[in-house]
Scaffold this motif. Sequence first.
Motif, mmCIF file in Angstrom:
data_model
loop_
_atom_site.group_PDB
_atom_site.id
_atom_site.type_symbol
_atom_site.label_atom_id
_atom_site.label_comp_id
_atom_site.label_asym_id
_atom_site.label_seq_id
_atom_site.Cartn_x
_atom_site.Cartn_y
_atom_site.Cartn_z
ATOM 1 N N PRO A 56 0.839 -1.208 0.000
ATOM 2 C CA PRO A 56 0.000 0.000 0.000
ATOM 3 C C PRO A 56 0.872 1.255 0.000
ATOM 4 N N ILE A 57 0.599 2.190 -0.918
ATOM 5 C CA ILE A 57 1.430 3.396 -1.019
ATOM 6 C C ILE A 57 0.560 4.642 -1.072
ATOM 7 N N THR A 58 1.194 5.774 -0.795
ATOM 8 C CA THR A 58 0.577 7.092 -0.943
ATOM 9 C C THR A 58 1.715 8.095 -1.072
ATOM 10 N N VAL A 59 1.442 9.399 -0.904
ATOM 11 C CA VAL A 59 2.503 10.406 -0.955
ATOM 12 C C VAL A 59 2.507 11.197 0.345
ATOM 13 N N ASP A 60 3.696 11.744 0.689
ATOM 14 C CA ASP A 60 3.781 12.582 1.876
ATOM 15 C C ASP A 60 3.596 14.043 1.488
ATOM 16 N N SER A 61 3.815 14.929 2.422
ATOM 17 C CA SER A 61 3.575 16.353 2.184
ATOM 18 C C SER A 61 4.531 16.942 1.155
ATOM 19 N N GLU A 62 5.669 16.278 0.920
ATOM 20 C CA GLU A 62 6.643 16.780 -0.049
ATOM 21 C C GLU A 62 6.485 16.124 -1.418
ATOM 22 N N GLY A 63 5.503 15.265 -1.560
ATOM 23 C CA GLY A 63 5.266 14.632 -2.850
ATOM 24 C C GLY A 63 6.034 13.348 -3.071
ATOM 25 N N TYR A 64 6.751 12.868 -2.034
ATOM 26 C CA TYR A 64 7.487 11.611 -2.162
ATOM 27 C C TYR A 64 6.549 10.423 -1.912
ATOM 28 N N LEU A 65 6.767 9.367 -2.655
ATOM 29 C CA LEU A 65 5.974 8.156 -2.458
ATOM 30 C C LEU A 65 6.407 7.477 -1.164
ATOM 31 N N ILE A 66 5.439 7.099 -0.357
ATOM 32 C CA ILE A 66 5.718 6.429 0.912
ATOM 33 C C ILE A 66 4.807 5.216 1.060
ATOM 34 N N ALA A 67 5.198 4.313 1.936
ATOM 35 C CA ALA A 67 4.382 3.130 2.219
ATOM 36 C C ALA A 67 3.344 3.466 3.271
ATOM 37 N N GLN A 68 2.148 2.923 3.109
ATOM 38 C CA GLN A 68 1.117 3.082 4.136
ATOM 39 C C GLN A 68 1.312 2.099 5.282
ATOM 40 N N SER A 69 1.953 0.967 4.969
ATOM 41 C CA SER A 69 2.186 -0.072 5.982
ATOM 42 C C SER A 69 3.130 -1.102 5.372
ATOM 43 N N ASP A 70 3.383 -2.150 6.113
ATOM 44 C CA ASP A 70 4.121 -3.288 5.573
ATOM 45 C C ASP A 70 3.179 -4.086 4.667
ATOM 46 N N PHE A 71 3.722 -5.094 3.971
ATOM 47 C CA PHE A 71 2.860 -6.016 3.244
ATOM 48 C C PHE A 71 1.887 -6.663 4.222
ATOM 49 N N THR A 72 0.686 -6.920 3.777
ATOM 50 C CA THR A 72 -0.328 -7.522 4.643
ATOM 51 C C THR A 72 -0.339 -9.045 4.563
ATOM 52 N N GLU A 73 0.576 -9.630 3.761
ATOM 53 C CA GLU A 73 0.710 -11.077 3.655
ATOM 54 C C GLU A 73 2.179 -11.414 3.435
ATOM 55 N N PRO A 74 2.601 -12.650 3.733
ATOM 56 C CA PRO A 74 4.008 -13.014 3.555
ATOM 57 C C PRO A 74 4.427 -12.902 2.095
ATOM 58 N N VAL A 75 5.635 -12.443 1.873
ATOM 59 C CA VAL A 75 6.174 -12.377 0.515
ATOM 60 C C VAL A 75 6.849 -13.698 0.181
ATOM 61 N N GLY A 76 7.064 -13.899 -1.107
ATOM 62 C CA GLY A 76 7.834 -15.074 -1.520
ATOM 63 C C GLY A 76 6.992 -16.294 -1.785
ATOM 64 N N PRO A 77 7.644 -17.478 -1.823
ATOM 65 C CA PRO A 77 6.971 -18.725 -2.193
ATOM 66 C C PRO A 77 5.743 -19.009 -1.356
ATOM 67 N N SER A 78 4.796 -19.709 -1.967
ATOM 68 C CA SER A 78 3.490 -19.905 -1.343
ATOM 69 C C SER A 78 3.509 -20.810 -0.129
ATOM 70 N N PHE A 79 4.570 -21.629 0.025
ATOM 71 C CA PHE A 79 4.534 -22.581 1.126
ATOM 72 C C PHE A 79 4.801 -21.923 2.475
ATOM 73 N N TRP A 80 5.346 -20.701 2.486
ATOM 74 C CA TRP A 80 5.708 -20.103 3.778
ATOM 75 C C TRP A 80 4.483 -19.806 4.635
ATOM 76 N N GLU A 81 3.404 -19.280 4.004
ATOM 77 C CA GLU A 81 2.270 -18.872 4.823
ATOM 78 C C GLU A 81 1.472 -20.053 5.345
ATOM 79 N N ARG A 82 1.841 -21.275 4.940
ATOM 80 C CA ARG A 82 1.104 -22.456 5.396
ATOM 81 C C ARG A 82 1.677 -23.022 6.685
ATOM 82 N N ASN A 83 2.741 -22.435 7.184
ATOM 83 C CA ASN A 83 3.398 -22.964 8.377
ATOM 84 C C ASN A 83 2.475 -22.904 9.606
#
Length: 357
Positions: free
Chosen positions: A330-357
């Motif tokens: 999730p992204i947006t912009v700050d007061s200076e016009g720079y792109l910033i993240a709204q938060s971390d990823f909301t799900e694990p990144v990478g191969p699909s088997f990790w989130e099944r742990n």
Amino acid sequence: MAKDDNSGKDLTAADSSSVGHEGAPAGTAVVVRDAVANPGLPPHRPRVTDLNPSAERRAERTVYTLFYLSIVGSVFAIVAYMVFPIIPEEPDSVRLNNLFIGLGLTLALLAIGIGAVHWGKALMFDHEGVDERHPVRGSDETRERAVEIFHEANVESGIGRRTLIRNSLIGALIAFPLPAVVLFRGLGPQDTNPAAALEHTMWKKGTRLAIDPTGTPIKASDVTLGSAFHVIPEGLQDLGHGKLEEKAKAAVLLMRLKPEDINETADKKDWSYDGIVAYSKICTHVGCPVALYEQQTHTLLCPCHQSQFDVTNQCEVIFGPAKRPLPQLPITVDSEGYLIAQSDFTEPVGPSFWERN
């Protein structure tokens, strides 16, 4: 006298009886009259171990001693891995670790190889034999003969009665993979769960998106229509040790499309900014970098196994072995016009088997 219509040369009609095929019709053929006779097998030459019982026992001791040395090499590699650990920022520790582990593994593998070769040359049955070709088919006789062959192999190799050789070989083969188990375990996190380690990255609320590898923050006005940027979190370059590990999780691809071309669900309606979207660069198949963007079709391609993701539909998989979409940042912009993240990823990144742990 026959004549070849193509070359005009005369050919001799061969006598079918000279070829040796009973009942074959006469015709044009080349008859070889000076074929080399089958020389047969040379007479068997007994080895020293066949004639001298003392030499046989000496060869047997040599073989099982080599197998025991292989066990020692495997154990030495494990001990060396613990006694000479790799210490960050100390190149000497890497050299010592590689040196002693390598010596142990070399001894373990070389001793097995030399022992097996010496066993075969000095002690196993060495009479020459000929295996005649026969039709490939199964029958009761074939199965019975297969059992006999296994029995003969046991008798000829002596593995059934040479217990010291057999047991030392089994021990060497069991011990040899153990260093690999220890070494591979050391490649993973020692005190954390790998799945938990991938659930969180450097991205957090307010973190600026920066160009990889310079670390220069990106303004929304810098991202033109159809362009793509390889992105890392601002501050990643200052981490020092551990930078690569964090980059492997937090790498992102940033693209700008026409806002009307993006199909967003209600819960992710505000995750993009004016047609600018950001997705994880880590493929959900086996973790390769998804580094190719086709701006005409708005498709991301993983070059490793050809998985393709549709950027207009939240990076859904449209081809290849990947089983789930790339996680969106999730992204947006700050007061200076720079792109910033709204938060971390909301799900694990990478191969699909990790989130099944």
